[in-house]
Design a protein around this motif. Structure first.
Motif, PDB file in Angstrom:
ATOM      1  N   GLN A 144       0.814  -1.209   0.000  1.00  0.00           N
ATOM      2  CA  GLN A 144       0.000   0.000   0.000  1.00  0.00           C
ATOM      3  C   GLN A 144       0.852   1.266   0.000  1.00  0.00           C
ATOM      4  N   LEU A 145       2.150   1.120   0.297  1.00  0.00           N
ATOM      5  CA  LEU A 145       3.062   2.268   0.292  1.00  0.00           C
ATOM      6  C   LEU A 145       4.010   2.249  -0.902  1.00  0.00           C
ATOM      7  N   LEU A 146       3.800   1.325  -1.819  1.00  0.00           N
ATOM      8  CA  LEU A 146       4.787   1.083  -2.873  1.00  0.00           C
ATOM      9  C   LEU A 146       4.765   2.097  -4.001  1.00  0.00           C
ATOM     10  N   ARG A 147       3.617   2.672  -4.287  1.00  0.00           N
ATOM     11  CA  ARG A 147       3.498   3.482  -5.504  1.00  0.00           C
ATOM     12  C   ARG A 147       2.959   4.885  -5.234  1.00  0.00           C
ATOM     13  N   PRO A 148       3.670   5.704  -4.486  1.00  0.00           N
ATOM     14  CA  PRO A 148       3.215   7.093  -4.335  1.00  0.00           C
ATOM     15  C   PRO A 148       3.318   7.818  -5.673  1.00  0.00           C
ATOM     16  N   SER A 157      12.973   6.483  -2.905  1.00  0.00           N
ATOM     17  CA  SER A 157      12.571   6.655  -1.507  1.00  0.00           C
ATOM     18  C   SER A 157      12.119   5.316  -0.924  1.00  0.00           C
ATOM     19  N   VAL A 158      12.284   5.198   0.396  1.00  0.00           N
ATOM     20  CA  VAL A 158      11.809   4.015   1.118  1.00  0.00           C
ATOM     21  C   VAL A 158      11.196   4.493   2.429  1.00  0.00           C
ATOM     22  N   LEU A 286      -3.282   7.763   4.793  1.00  0.00           N
ATOM     23  CA  LEU A 286      -2.095   6.970   5.080  1.00  0.00           C
ATOM     24  C   LEU A 286      -0.892   7.720   4.527  1.00  0.00           C
ATOM     25  N   TRP A 287       0.058   8.049   5.394  1.00  0.00           N
ATOM     26  CA  TRP A 287       1.226   8.812   4.969  1.00  0.00           C
ATOM     27  C   TRP A 287       2.498   8.087   5.402  1.00  0.00           C
ATOM     28  N   ALA A 364      -6.162   5.912   2.329  1.00  0.00           N
ATOM     29  CA  ALA A 364      -5.684   6.326   1.009  1.00  0.00           C
ATOM     30  C   ALA A 364      -4.518   7.288   1.187  1.00  0.00           C
ATOM     31  N   THR A 365      -3.613   7.267   0.239  1.00  0.00           N
ATOM     32  CA  THR A 365      -2.486   8.197   0.237  1.00  0.00           C
ATOM     33  C   THR A 365      -2.810   9.337  -0.713  1.00  0.00           C
TER      34      THR A 365
END
Length: 387
Positions: A144-148, A157-158, A286-287, A364-365
């Motif tokens: 869920q954090l893979l594709r900003p 970035s990681v 979600l950040w 959601a981001t």
């Protein structure tokens, strides 16, 4: 201590505003000009700049950081660790001029909020990481954090830690439940509500409360929120705008409900179990705060090893147990659950650290504010905050 930016004053103008004040125009750096000679093979060291209180420390000696010490013992790489980041824009102003002029910043690894990471990526001021050498990141990063939007595939970035912006409230004092952002505007909360002062921090949750899709919000969505909040400020429904000091207001009972970060509320609940955190029915943001390797970093390979080390589930679990934010390594949950420690096992079941399926469906981001949008939006939002 502040772990996310409070966007106020000059900083609210964003990167362009800070650099324009210096009379210098931000400059994009092509990929081929970002790397320096990597001294990692010869110099077993790196410099890591982070926020205060954002890494595990020893209970008996807070100067010791067990996970960093274990990394040094395993790899022979020493880490010069600094807690110099107190505000995203302030830190940008500190290292931005050197990066803009093609100069090293004497830091191999830094942590900034994703909206600031977006600026660094767009300006070409950070390097791609070698994912082939980072098998833990490749295997364990939360999908869920893979594709900003600012860094598809997380090439530059990681996430260091993640978190949720939602609603915190004192159920006992309020005498009822809150489940919706819209409920913040109920009449019995007049003068007892605070919102976050930062543009990037406050707006996404408020847009979600209006039913907007924050992954692709529009300027109309933004101005609709501003119109609503401006009216609520003028009628004194909103008590004030805050940074992380909402924690004190909520704990003291000066406010009954507020915008809040998940990790802060976990810590508040230890002293007052009546304080609850809610991901609203309309959704929560979600950040993440992410690790970046600046241009011309002289120990890039060492920095990449440290990043990958923190994505080992056992190490990620150790860090999550201390900071209590959303862990970007879901596999760390099993480590905590199987630890044999009752407190750690309970943490593994906490959806504010390891969101469950039902909660994830409401997260959601938000897309970040572009440089073209920021000046006008910051002016409008800061005008409301200053009323």
């Amino acid at each position: 201590m502040t772990r996310r930016s409070v966007l106020t004053g000059l900083g609210a103008a964003g990167a362009g505003g800070l650099l324009a004040a210096c009379g210098v125009k931000p400059a994009y750096v092509p990929e081929g000009r970002r790397a320096a000679r990597d001294l990692s093979g010869r110099e077993r060291s790196l410099t890591f700049a982070n926020w205060p209180l954002y890494i595990d420390t020893d209970d008996d000696d807070p100067r010791k950081r067990p996970s960093l010490d274990a990394f040094r013992e395993r790899t022979g790489i020493s880490v010069h660790y600094t807690e110099e980041i107190n505000d995203n824009d302030e830190f940008f102003g500190k290292i931005g001029p050197a990066l803009m002029n093609g100069q090293p910043v004497d830091r191999d690894l830094v942590v900034v909020s994703d909206w600031m990471a977006a600026r660094f990526v767009r300006l070409g001021w950070v390097q791609k990481m070698d994912r082939a050498a980072q098998t833990n990141v490749a295997g364990h990063l939360d999908p869920q954090l893979l594709r900003p939007a600012f860094d598809p595939g997380r090439l530059h970035s990681v996430p260091w830690q993640s978190g949720i912006t939602g609603i915190a409230y004192n159920r006992r004092r309020l005498g009822r439940e809150l489940r919706s952002t819209r409920q913040l505007w109920d009449a019995d909360l007049r003068g007892k509500v605070t919102l976050l002062s930062g543009l990037d921090e406050a707006i996404p949750l408020l847009m979600q409360g209006d039913g907007a899709d924050v992954t692709r919000w529009t300027q109309d969505d933004f101005h609709a929120v501003c119109d609503r909040i401006e009216g609520l400020v003028r009628t004194k429904h909103i008590r004030r705008f805050t940074g992380n000091d909402y924690i004190k207001d909520l704990a003291a009972g000066d406010v009954l409900a507020c915008q809040a970060y998940s990790g802060d509320v976990i810590q508040l609940q230890a002293d007052d179990p009546d304080i609850e955190f809610v991901v609203p029915e309309e959704g929560g943001e979600l950040w993440a705060e992410s690790l970046l390797i600046p241009n011309l970093a002289r120990h890039k390979t060492n920095a990449e090893k440290l990043v990958d080390y923190y994505y080992e589930p056992e190490v990620a679990a150790e860090l999550a147990a201390w900071v209590n934010y959303v862990c970007p390594v879901p596999a760390a949950r099993t480590v905590l659950a199987d630890s044999g420690d009752e407190e750690l096992a309970a943490l593994a079941e906490d959806p504010l650290v390891f969101p469950d399926k039902e909660m994830r469906a409401r997260l959601a981001t938000a897309r970040d504010i572009t440089s073209a949008e920021r000046k006008a939006m910051a002016k409008r939002w800061n005008g409301i905050v200053g009323l």
